[in-house]
Design a protein around this motif. Structure first.
Motif, PDB file in Angstrom:
ATOM      1  N   PRO A 272       0.805  -1.234   0.000  1.00 37.31           N
ATOM      2  CA  PRO A 272       0.000   0.000   0.000  1.00 37.31           C
ATOM      3  C   PRO A 272       0.833   1.277   0.000  1.00 37.31           C
ATOM      4  CG  PRO A 272      -0.954  -1.616   1.491  1.00 37.31           C
ATOM      5  CD  PRO A 272       0.375  -2.163   1.063  1.00 37.31           C
ATOM      6  N   HIS A 273       1.878   1.328   0.803  1.00 39.52           N
ATOM      7  CA  HIS A 273       2.709   2.539   0.847  1.00 39.52           C
ATOM      8  C   HIS A 273       3.454   2.734  -0.467  1.00 39.52           C
ATOM      9  CE1 HIS A 273       5.398   5.667   2.184  1.00 39.52           C
ATOM     10  NE2 HIS A 273       6.439   4.911   1.899  1.00 39.52           N
TER      11      HIS A 273
ATOM     12  N   HIS B 170       2.618   1.612  -3.411  1.00 44.86           N
ATOM     13  CA  HIS B 170       1.642   2.008  -4.429  1.00 44.86           C
ATOM     14  C   HIS B 170       1.303   3.492  -4.319  1.00 44.86           C
ATOM     15  CE1 HIS B 170      -1.826   1.911  -7.087  1.00 44.86           C
ATOM     16  NE2 HIS B 170      -2.534   2.496  -6.137  1.00 44.86           N
ATOM     17  N   GLU B 171       1.142   3.982  -3.113  1.00 49.19           N
ATOM     18  CA  GLU B 171       0.789   5.384  -2.923  1.00 49.19           C
ATOM     19  C   GLU B 171       1.858   6.317  -3.484  1.00 49.19           C
ATOM     20  OE1 GLU B 171       0.019   8.602   0.709  1.00 49.19           O
ATOM     21  OE2 GLU B 171       0.346   6.476   1.167  1.00 49.19           O
ATOM     22  N   ILE B 172       3.112   6.073  -3.146  1.00 52.65           N
ATOM     23  CA  ILE B 172       4.152   7.001  -3.577  1.00 52.65           C
ATOM     24  C   ILE B 172       4.459   6.856  -5.060  1.00 52.65           C
ATOM     25  CG2 ILE B 172       5.142   7.201  -1.269  1.00 52.65           C
ATOM     26  CD1 ILE B 172       7.377   5.340  -2.111  1.00 52.65           C
TER      27      ILE B 172
ATOM     28  N   THR C  13       2.256   5.925  -7.356  1.00 53.23           N
ATOM     29  CA  THR C  13       1.115   6.463  -8.088  1.00 53.23           C
ATOM     30  C   THR C  13       1.268   7.962  -8.299  1.00 53.23           C
ATOM     31  OG1 THR C  13      -0.397   4.735  -7.330  1.00 53.23           O
ATOM     32  CG2 THR C  13      -1.389   6.813  -8.028  1.00 53.23           C
ATOM     33  N   ARG C  14       1.745   8.664  -7.294  1.00 54.71           N
ATOM     34  CA  ARG C  14       1.938  10.104  -7.432  1.00 54.71           C
ATOM     35  C   ARG C  14       2.916  10.417  -8.565  1.00 54.71           C
ATOM     36  NH1 ARG C  14       2.140  10.124  -1.541  1.00 54.71           N
ATOM     37  NH2 ARG C  14       4.407  10.413  -1.603  1.00 54.71           N
TER      38      ARG C  14
ATOM     39  N   LYS D 161      -5.502   2.357 -10.308  1.00 54.28           N
ATOM     40  CA  LYS D 161      -5.831   3.406  -9.347  1.00 54.28           C
ATOM     41  C   LYS D 161      -5.839   2.878  -7.916  1.00 54.28           C
ATOM     42  CE  LYS D 161      -8.629   6.106 -12.584  1.00 54.28           C
ATOM     43  NZ  LYS D 161      -9.990   6.664 -12.870  1.00 54.28           N
ATOM     44  N   ASP D 162      -6.331   1.683  -7.741  1.00 53.55           N
ATOM     45  CA  ASP D 162      -6.462   1.116  -6.402  1.00 53.55           C
ATOM     46  C   ASP D 162      -5.226   0.290  -6.038  1.00 53.55           C
ATOM     47  OD1 ASP D 162      -9.054   2.168  -6.147  1.00 53.55           O
ATOM     48  OD2 ASP D 162      -9.870   0.446  -7.252  1.00 53.55           O
ATOM     49  N   PRO D 163      -4.883   0.244  -4.753  1.00 58.87           N
ATOM     50  CA  PRO D 163      -3.734  -0.582  -4.340  1.00 58.87           C
ATOM     51  C   PRO D 163      -3.965  -2.047  -4.706  1.00 58.87           C
ATOM     52  CG  PRO D 163      -4.441   0.861  -2.551  1.00 58.87           C
ATOM     53  CD  PRO D 163      -5.492   0.955  -3.617  1.00 58.87           C
TER      54      PRO D 163
END
Length: 321
Positions: A141-142, A144-146, A148-149, A161-163
């Motif tokens: 999750p972490h 994927h978040e960074i 994705t940006r 878009k989703d983890p």
């Protein structure tokens, strides 16, 4: 807020579209290389000549020449790593199943980088189980978040878009079976990522980006000694074939080469007697010596984004207690 030099370098590499994906790669260091290669529209698939039970799909350069492997059993296929772009995941599935005449029954994610896990939902939409270790799953999750940006806008709409949500097979080394094939999934600690799975099958090891075939090492997290330990653990499996996340399959000599590279990097940092903050020019001198020691390797930008973290951790170890 002023960004650190390290953070600025990382963001610059990301925004230019260079590969903040993995420890290794076989593409150009130029930030425009992937873009210029987009006209090649399809990845390639082939069986490994030395053992036709093993196949490899390699994405187009726009997807960073990412390898995904499959193991063919009497009833079906196990795929290793799900690709960076969902479109490449679809292509991988189509080509592997067309070439073998068998269905993919299981996919395994080796470590928490988007070129390993981004295709998870594409597999799951076909009813294919996707698994990884509990340790890798916890990091997704972490990451994927960074990532994705940095990547989502550039690759839209071909970016999840989703983890991604693989299943956990647990937190310890164990056997996994599908398609009439049984593999051993080794749960390993930090290396180029904070957690790793290495798949062992009948003399083959699938190591992801722990081996950078033809590239500088992606040392973003600075865990150089731990990475060397991982390579030693893989070497103890006595593999005949080593399958990297990018570049060509080779033998156990790939493990020895990567180990030598990482040890040379530590030696070059040690020559500077690292302290914090780094003296002016010291990190540049380390990179310059590594470039001269290893001419012709791709992705020298990996050193740019990772050397300061390697330096910081080595300085901390050298500091008086």
């Amino acid at each position: 807020m002023r960004l650190s030099r390290f953070t600025s370098r990382v963001l610059g590499v990301l925004l230019l579209g260079a590969s903040l994906l993995a420890c290794g790669g076989a593409a150009s260091t130029s930030p425009d290389a992937a873009t210029s290669a987009r006209p090649r529209k399809t990845g390639t698939s082939a069986r490994i000549e030395a053992d036709p039970r093993i196949g490899v799909y390699t994405s187009i350069p726009w997807g960073f020449d990412t390898n995904s492997f499959w193991i063919e059993g009497p009833k079906g296929l196990i795929v290793i790593d799900t690709q960076f772009l969902p479109s490449a995941s679809e292509e991988l599935l189509q080509q592997a199943e067309s070439l073998t005449g068998k269905k993919v029954e299981l996919a395994i994610v080796l470590h928490p980088n988007p070129d390993k896990f981004n295709g998870t939902a594409t597999f799951q939409a076909r009813g294919i189980r996707v698994v990884t270790s509990a340790q890798v799953l916890a990091k997704i999750p972490h990451v994927h978040e960074i990532r994705t940006r940095s990547f989502a806008a550039r690759y839209a709409p071909d970016y999840p878009k989703d983890p991604p949500k693989p299943e956990s097979f647990g937190d310890a080394t164990q056997e996994l079976s599908a398609g009439g094939v049984t593999v051993k999934a080794h749960v390993l600690g930090a290396g180029c990522s904070e957690a790793h799975v290495v798949i062992e099958y009948d003399g083959h090891v699938f190591v992801g980006d722990l081996v950078g075939q033809g590239t500088h090492a992606w040392v973003e997290i600075g865990e150089t000694e731990a990475w060397i330990d991982r390579l030693g653990e893989i070497a103890a499996m006595k593999p005949r074939f080593v399958h990297p996340g990018r570049g060509k399959t080779g033998g156990a000599d790939l493990l020895a080469w990567e180990t030598g590279y990482l040890r040379r990097l530590l030696d070059e940092v040690a020559k500077e007697k690292p302290t914090m903050p780094p003296p002016a020019g010291a990190i540049d001198r380390v990179k310059d010596r590594m470039m001269k020691a290893y001419p012709g390797l791709d992705y020298d930008v990996f050193l740019d984004v990772g050397l300061e973290e390697v330096w910081r951790k080595q300085a901390a170890k050298a500091a008086p207690k």
